[in-house]
Every structure is written in structure tokens, then in C-alpha cells.
Enzyme design. Sequence first.
Site, mmCIF file in Angstrom:
data_model
loop_
_atom_site.group_PDB
_atom_site.id
_atom_site.type_symbol
_atom_site.label_atom_id
_atom_site.label_comp_id
_atom_site.label_asym_id
_atom_site.label_seq_id
_atom_site.Cartn_x
_atom_site.Cartn_y
_atom_site.Cartn_z
ATOM 1 N N TYR A 155 11.323 42.332 19.553
ATOM 2 C CA TYR A 155 11.956 43.620 19.199
ATOM 3 C C TYR A 155 11.133 44.806 19.709
ATOM 4 O O TYR A 155 11.656 45.883 19.952
ATOM 5 C CB TYR A 155 12.141 43.683 17.676
ATOM 6 C CG TYR A 155 13.254 44.606 17.212
ATOM 7 C CD1 TYR A 155 14.552 44.466 17.694
ATOM 8 C CD2 TYR A 155 13.001 45.605 16.283
ATOM 9 C CE1 TYR A 155 15.574 45.305 17.257
ATOM 10 C CE2 TYR A 155 14.018 46.447 15.834
ATOM 11 C CZ TYR A 155 15.296 46.283 16.325
ATOM 12 O OH TYR A 155 16.292 47.119 15.886
ATOM 13 N N LYS A 162 12.684 52.084 14.831
ATOM 14 C CA LYS A 162 13.365 51.906 13.533
ATOM 15 C C LYS A 162 12.481 52.416 12.383
ATOM 16 O O LYS A 162 12.994 52.947 11.392
ATOM 17 C CB LYS A 162 13.741 50.439 13.312
ATOM 18 C CG LYS A 162 14.905 49.962 14.178
ATOM 19 C CD LYS A 162 16.170 50.780 13.962
ATOM 20 C CE LYS A 162 17.409 50.126 14.565
ATOM 21 N NZ LYS A 162 18.566 51.047 14.606
HETATM 22 P P1 NAD Z 1 26.393 48.205 19.661
HETATM 23 O O1 NAD Z 1 25.834 47.955 21.021
HETATM 24 O O2 NAD Z 1 27.810 47.814 19.436
HETATM 25 O O3 NAD Z 1 26.178 49.700 19.205
HETATM 26 C C1 NAD Z 1 25.131 50.520 19.682
HETATM 27 C C2 NAD Z 1 25.758 51.853 19.943
HETATM 28 O O4 NAD Z 1 24.788 52.825 20.323
HETATM 29 C C3 NAD Z 1 26.806 51.802 21.058
HETATM 30 O O5 NAD Z 1 28.062 52.164 20.565
HETATM 31 C C4 NAD Z 1 26.314 52.831 22.052
HETATM 32 O O6 NAD Z 1 27.383 53.544 22.635
HETATM 33 C C5 NAD Z 1 25.478 53.718 21.152
HETATM 34 N N1 NAD Z 1 24.576 54.576 21.917
HETATM 35 C C6 NAD Z 1 23.553 54.196 22.738
HETATM 36 N N2 NAD Z 1 23.003 55.284 23.308
HETATM 37 C C7 NAD Z 1 23.680 56.371 22.830
HETATM 38 C C8 NAD Z 1 23.594 57.764 23.038
HETATM 39 N N3 NAD Z 1 22.681 58.300 23.884
HETATM 40 N N4 NAD Z 1 24.460 58.598 22.383
HETATM 41 C C9 NAD Z 1 25.380 58.084 21.533
HETATM 42 N N5 NAD Z 1 25.515 56.769 21.297
HETATM 43 C C10 NAD Z 1 24.679 55.922 21.946
HETATM 44 O O7 NAD Z 1 25.437 47.386 18.664
HETATM 45 P P2 NAD Z 1 25.331 47.364 17.056
HETATM 46 O O8 NAD Z 1 24.569 46.125 16.759
HETATM 47 O O9 NAD Z 1 26.649 47.576 16.437
HETATM 48 O O10 NAD Z 1 24.346 48.587 16.771
HETATM 49 C C11 NAD Z 1 24.638 49.626 15.871
HETATM 50 C C12 NAD Z 1 23.410 49.960 15.048
HETATM 51 O O11 NAD Z 1 23.077 48.855 14.223
HETATM 52 C C13 NAD Z 1 22.161 50.285 15.877
HETATM 53 O O12 NAD Z 1 21.425 51.314 15.242
HETATM 54 C C14 NAD Z 1 21.404 48.975 15.789
HETATM 55 O O13 NAD Z 1 20.026 49.140 16.034
HETATM 56 C C15 NAD Z 1 21.703 48.613 14.358
HETATM 57 N N6 NAD Z 1 21.407 47.228 13.990
HETATM 58 C C16 NAD Z 1 21.867 46.207 14.751
HETATM 59 C C17 NAD Z 1 21.536 44.917 14.409
HETATM 60 C C18 NAD Z 1 21.976 43.759 15.268
HETATM 61 O O14 NAD Z 1 21.386 42.682 15.172
HETATM 62 N N7 NAD Z 1 22.989 43.928 16.099
HETATM 63 C C19 NAD Z 1 20.764 44.649 13.260
HETATM 64 C C20 NAD Z 1 20.330 45.725 12.480
HETATM 65 C C21 NAD Z 1 20.655 47.019 12.855
#
Ligand code: NAD
Length: 256
Positions: A155, A162
Site C-alpha cells: 500500500y 490515508k
Molecule cells: P474507484 O477507482 O472506483 O474510485 C476512485 C475514484 O477516485 C475514481 O472515481 C476516480 O475518478 C477518483 N479520482 C481519482 N483522481 C481524482 C481527481 N483528481 N479528482 C476527482 N476524482 C478523482 O475505487 P474505490 O475503491 O471505489 O475507491 C473509492 C475510495 O474508497 C477511495 O478513497 C479509496 O482509497 C477508498 N477505499 C478503497 C478500498 C478498496 O479496497 N477498494 C478500501 C478502503 C478504502
Amino acid sequence: MSGILEGKRVLITGVLMESSIAFHTARLAQEQGAEIILTAFPRPTLTERIARKLPKPTKVIELDVTNDEHLGRLAEVVGAELGSLDGVVHSIGFAPQDALGGNFLNTPFESVATAMHVSAFSLKSLTMACLPLMQNGGGSVVGLTFDAQYAWPQYDWMGPAKAALEATNRYLARDLGKQNVRSNLISAGPIGSMAAKSIPGFGELAAVWDDRAPLEWDLKDPEPAGRGVVALLSDWFPKTTGEIIHVDGGLHAIGA
Ligand code: NAD
């Protein structure tokens, strides 16, 4: 029966694919009675295509959270559509490839800065851009984190990003409480979204859940995280702010 977001207006960022946590949040929010507006990055056309799979039609507006012009006009554009906001969902994370996957000791600051800007500072920028629309009794800001108390395999600099997001959440809670604006995070377990797939060796990280999570964890199911977000947007956490709620199958509670 009326839903828990009946009458609420919510801006949701981060809908990119059907696997996006934000897509399921948007679906559940509509099912629970909210009127929503989506923001899109990198292109509105991608998000518009996915948005057609939601229960109800929704407007999509372009927003790069690092673009001050986009942020500057956000309140006006959203205000013209919805009038005001009761909730904002920050579902945004990004780190360049050289900041992930075991390269922690060699990542240049430029890449770290990008990860911090997009993934942590943006919680403050997005919230402030939406604040003029939350003057009608306050609002609820909800973001997504991956537990920053620990160092995880692969990570890398998303970990410190984070940690910064989690601290930013507490400071927003401190500074916006007087306006009855709450700020909270859902700490989700691993989900096989685009963001996750861009982490080299994500499988290694996810395998920890198979071994140790008390509740069965499904990598392909973003709904539990979406439910957590919707709950925090609702009136059922009225005195909770600066909080991080784990939707991780209970893994955070287990030492070994
Ligand atoms: P995802 O790839 O579907 O979503 C990530 C989003 O970030 C995308 O929609 C992308 O367009 C957006 N993004 C990136 N750069 C950007 C910018 N400059 N301006 C605006 N938007 C931007 O993946 P996800 O897993 O749904 O991620 C959503 C959140 O959940 C993130 O904060 C991620 O870190 C968090 N998260 C994910 C996980 C996992 O395992 N997938 C676990 C815990 C937390």
C-alpha cells in the site's frame, strides 16, 4: 416506508465503474430517498455511462479535485441543480505507480505530493467548495479510508496519504462543528475496484482478510461500505463527527 435519506440532497464523487464504492453509495442513497448529483473524473462520459445503471437519472458534472477552477465553480453549478446540499461523499483516492507496490523507500516526493493532494487534501478542498450549499442547518461529509493505523503490504505511500485523510477528517470536524457540519470516514476492507487493481500485489493485501476477518469478507461486494456511508449521511448519527467507522468484517479488532 420512507427511506433514511428522504428529502436529502447529496453530492457524490468517485463513480467510475460499477465496482466503485461510490456507485453503490449512489444507488443506495437513491433507494433511501435522496436526490443526488455525481461528479466525474477523468471524463463525464465514463461516469454518465455508469450512472445510467442507477435507479433514477442523475446529473453528472466534471470535477478534478486538484483543479481550483472546477472547485471554484462547484457551488454555483450544484446550487443551480439542487439548491442546497445535506451531504457530500468523498470517494477519491489516487497515487502514482511509483508510490505503490513495494517502492516505499524510493518514491520521489513529487509522487508523494500527488497522492496527498488527490487523496487527503481534497477532503478539505471538496468540503470547502460545498460549504456554501450546507448553510441550511448543516450537513454530513463522508469519506473513505483504508485503516491507516498499520503499515500494509504494497500500500506504500497511500498509507501516509490515508493517515493524512484521517487527520484531515478530525480537523474538519473541529472547525465545522459550529455550523453543524459533521465529517466522518468509513474505513473499508479491500474491494476489487479500479483503485484497488492499480495497486501491484493487491491480492496479497486482500488475502489477509480471508485469514483473519471475523466476518466473511467478499472482495467483490462494495455494498457494505456503501451502506456505511449512507448511514453516516442520514440523521441516525446526529452527534457523531471526526469519527472513523470500520466496515472491514471486524479485522481491525484482531491482533493475530
Ligand atoms: P474507484 O477507482 O472506483 O474510485 C476512485 C475514484 O477516485 C475514481 O472515481 C476516480 O475518478 C477518483 N479520482 C481519482 N483522481 C481524482 C481527481 N483528481 N479528482 C476527482 N476524482 C478523482 O475505487 P474505490 O475503491 O471505489 O475507491 C473509492 C475510495 O474508497 C477511495 O478513497 C479509496 O482509497 C477508498 N477505499 C478503497 C478500498 C478498496 O479496497 N477498494 C478500501 C478502503 C478504502
